[in-house]
Design a protein around this motif. Structure first.
Motif, PDB file in Angstrom:
ATOM      1  N   ASN A  40      48.781  61.035  58.980  1.00 24.33           N
ATOM      2  CA  ASN A  40      49.359  60.541  60.236  1.00 24.33           C
ATOM      3  C   ASN A  40      50.696  59.849  59.982  1.00 24.33           C
ATOM      4  O   ASN A  40      51.667  60.072  60.709  1.00 24.33           O
ATOM      5  N   ILE A  41      50.736  58.997  58.965  1.00 26.29           N
ATOM      6  CA  ILE A  41      51.962  58.271  58.641  1.00 26.29           C
ATOM      7  C   ILE A  41      53.045  59.250  58.211  1.00 26.29           C
ATOM      8  O   ILE A  41      54.200  59.141  58.623  1.00 26.29           O
ATOM      9  N   ASP A  42      52.666  60.226  57.397  1.00 29.26           N
ATOM     10  CA  ASP A  42      53.627  61.230  56.938  1.00 29.26           C
ATOM     11  C   ASP A  42      54.215  61.988  58.125  1.00 29.26           C
ATOM     12  O   ASP A  42      55.414  62.232  58.177  1.00 29.26           O
ATOM     13  N   THR A  43      53.373  62.308  59.088  1.00 24.56           N
ATOM     14  CA  THR A  43      53.835  63.014  60.290  1.00 24.56           C
ATOM     15  C   THR A  43      54.810  62.140  61.073  1.00 24.56           C
ATOM     16  O   THR A  43      55.828  62.632  61.564  1.00 24.56           O
ATOM     17  N   LEU A  44      54.525  60.844  61.171  1.00 23.20           N
ATOM     18  CA  LEU A  44      55.409  59.924  61.897  1.00 23.20           C
ATOM     19  C   LEU A  44      56.773  59.773  61.230  1.00 23.20           C
ATOM     20  O   LEU A  44      57.768  59.532  61.909  1.00 23.20           O
ATOM     21  N   THR A  45      56.815  59.901  59.905  1.00 25.18           N
ATOM     22  CA  THR A  45      58.069  59.671  59.197  1.00 25.18           C
ATOM     23  C   THR A  45      58.890  60.936  58.994  1.00 25.18           C
ATOM     24  O   THR A  45      59.973  60.875  58.419  1.00 25.18           O
ATOM     25  N   GLN A  46      58.394  62.076  59.470  1.00 23.00           N
ATOM     26  CA  GLN A  46      59.171  63.318  59.385  1.00 23.00           C
ATOM     27  C   GLN A  46      60.383  63.217  60.293  1.00 23.00           C
ATOM     28  O   GLN A  46      60.276  62.683  61.392  1.00 23.00           O
ATOM     29  N   PRO A  47      61.528  63.759  59.867  1.00 25.59           N
ATOM     30  CA  PRO A  47      62.748  63.644  60.674  1.00 25.59           C
ATOM     31  C   PRO A  47      62.620  64.213  62.089  1.00 25.59           C
ATOM     32  O   PRO A  47      63.222  63.694  63.003  1.00 25.59           O
ATOM     33  N   ASP A  48      61.823  65.254  62.253  1.00 25.82           N
ATOM     34  CA  ASP A  48      61.709  65.863  63.589  1.00 25.82           C
ATOM     35  C   ASP A  48      60.562  65.282  64.406  1.00 25.82           C
ATOM     36  O   ASP A  48      60.312  65.732  65.501  1.00 25.82           O
ATOM     37  N   ALA A  49      59.874  64.265  63.865  1.00 29.79           N
ATOM     38  CA  ALA A  49      58.779  63.648  64.629  1.00 29.79           C
ATOM     39  C   ALA A  49      59.378  62.840  65.769  1.00 29.79           C
ATOM     40  O   ALA A  49      60.337  62.123  65.620  1.00 29.79           O
ATOM     41  N   GLY A  50      58.803  62.988  66.876  1.00 33.71           N
ATOM     42  CA  GLY A  50      59.288  62.260  68.044  1.00 33.71           C
ATOM     43  C   GLY A  50      58.199  62.106  69.060  1.00 33.71           C
ATOM     44  O   GLY A  50      57.103  62.634  68.876  1.00 33.71           O
ATOM     45  N   PRO A  51      58.494  61.388  70.142  1.00 29.79           N
ATOM     46  CA  PRO A  51      57.466  61.164  71.147  1.00 29.79           C
ATOM     47  C   PRO A  51      57.082  62.420  71.887  1.00 29.79           C
ATOM     48  O   PRO A  51      57.718  63.398  71.889  1.00 29.79           O
TER      49      PRO A  51
ATOM     50  N   ASP B 266      37.605  57.501  51.691  1.00 28.34           N
ATOM     51  CA  ASP B 266      38.567  58.456  51.143  1.00 28.34           C
ATOM     52  C   ASP B 266      39.087  59.377  52.249  1.00 28.34           C
ATOM     53  O   ASP B 266      40.295  59.555  52.412  1.00 28.34           O
ATOM     54  N   ARG B 267      38.182  59.935  53.024  1.00 22.25           N
ATOM     55  CA  ARG B 267      38.560  60.854  54.102  1.00 22.25           C
ATOM     56  C   ARG B 267      39.429  60.149  55.144  1.00 22.25           C
ATOM     57  O   ARG B 267      40.462  60.678  55.567  1.00 22.25           O
ATOM     58  N   LEU B 268      39.044  58.950  55.532  1.00 17.82           N
ATOM     59  CA  LEU B 268      39.788  58.211  56.555  1.00 17.82           C
ATOM     60  C   LEU B 268      41.171  57.789  56.064  1.00 17.82           C
ATOM     61  O   LEU B 268      42.160  57.898  56.801  1.00 17.82           O
ATOM     62  N   LEU B 269      41.263  57.317  54.822  1.00 16.62           N
ATOM     63  CA  LEU B 269      42.566  56.917  54.291  1.00 16.62           C
ATOM     64  C   LEU B 269      43.494  58.124  54.158  1.00 16.62           C
ATOM     65  O   LEU B 269      44.700  58.018  54.414  1.00 16.62           O
ATOM     66  N   ARG B 270      42.926  59.267  53.797  1.00 17.21           N
ATOM     67  CA  ARG B 270      43.745  60.490  53.727  1.00 17.21           C
ATOM     68  C   ARG B 270      44.248  60.881  55.121  1.00 17.21           C
ATOM     69  O   ARG B 270      45.391  61.312  55.268  1.00 17.21           O
ATOM     70  N   GLN B 271      43.412  60.719  56.138  1.00 17.62           N
ATOM     71  CA  GLN B 271      43.842  61.004  57.510  1.00 17.62           C
ATOM     72  C   GLN B 271      44.989  60.087  57.911  1.00 17.62           C
ATOM     73  O   GLN B 271      45.970  60.528  58.507  1.00 17.62           O
ATOM     74  N   ILE B 272      44.862  58.807  57.595  1.00 22.10           N
ATOM     75  CA  ILE B 272      45.917  57.847  57.923  1.00 22.10           C
ATOM     76  C   ILE B 272      47.206  58.222  57.187  1.00 22.10           C
ATOM     77  O   ILE B 272      48.298  58.190  57.766  1.00 22.10           O
TER      78      ILE B 272
END
Length: 172
Positions: A161-172, A152-158
């Motif tokens: 992470n995915i949500d952060t990657l898909t944010q419009p201002d997320a970048g390298p 549960d904890r690990l899937l929530r972390q993932i």
């Protein structure tokens, strides 16, 4: 299933020979999540089909069912069900046509639509859910309580992470 897992591992191994920078462990984990999720989704949808529902329809019905008021706006449902407005309209139409929810104008704001679960919707949830319990228990039967908490904890972390990657201002 073992044969499928072996085939997956072999295929990823071959691809990693061509692409030495391939993040093998992450690719394996992604494929496992997709495999498990796809299998669980297929089983769920086979149980929902006789009721004229698919996963998106049922998930939406469950969100309305589980809300404190037994109702929600399409905007709220889009956000939590991860559905676009067009698909949410289709889902609401299916649920309204089936007599599982009603669609009405909000008393507080006439520009807002409120979707509310009906008695028939509640009855259907009570009919569908209990038969799903054995498969849910069975899928996790070999995991200890600690394993389940860790998963549960690990899937929530993932998910974060995915949500952060898909944010419009997320970048390298």
């Amino acid at each position: 299933m073992h044969e499928c897992l072996d085939h997956m591992d072999e295929g990823i191994g071959r691809v990693s020979e061509i692409f030495p920078d391939l993040p093998v462990q992450e690719v394996v984990l992604t494929r496992l999540l997709l495999l498990v999720g796809g299998t669980l989704l297929g089983e769920l949808e086979s149980k929902l089909k006789p009721h004229g529902l698919n996963d998106s329809d049922f998930r939406t019905l469950m969100m309305i069912y589980s809300s404190p008021t037994g109702s929600a706006t399409p905007t709220e449902l889009c956000e939590y069900a991860q559905q676009g407005a067009t698909n949410m309209t289709r889902i609401a139409n299916v649920l309204v046509k089936g007599g599982l929810i009603t669609r009405a104008t909000s008393a507080e704001d006439r520009r807002r639509v409120v979707l509310s679960i009906t008695t028939a919707g509640k009855r259907l949830v009570r009919k569908i859910l209990p038969p799903l319990f054995p498969n849910v228990h069975g899928a996790f039967a070999s995991l200890s309580a600690a394993d389940k908490r860790t998963l549960d904890r690990l899937l929530r972390q993932i998910a974060v992470n995915i949500d952060t990657l898909t944010q419009p201002d997320a970048g390298p």
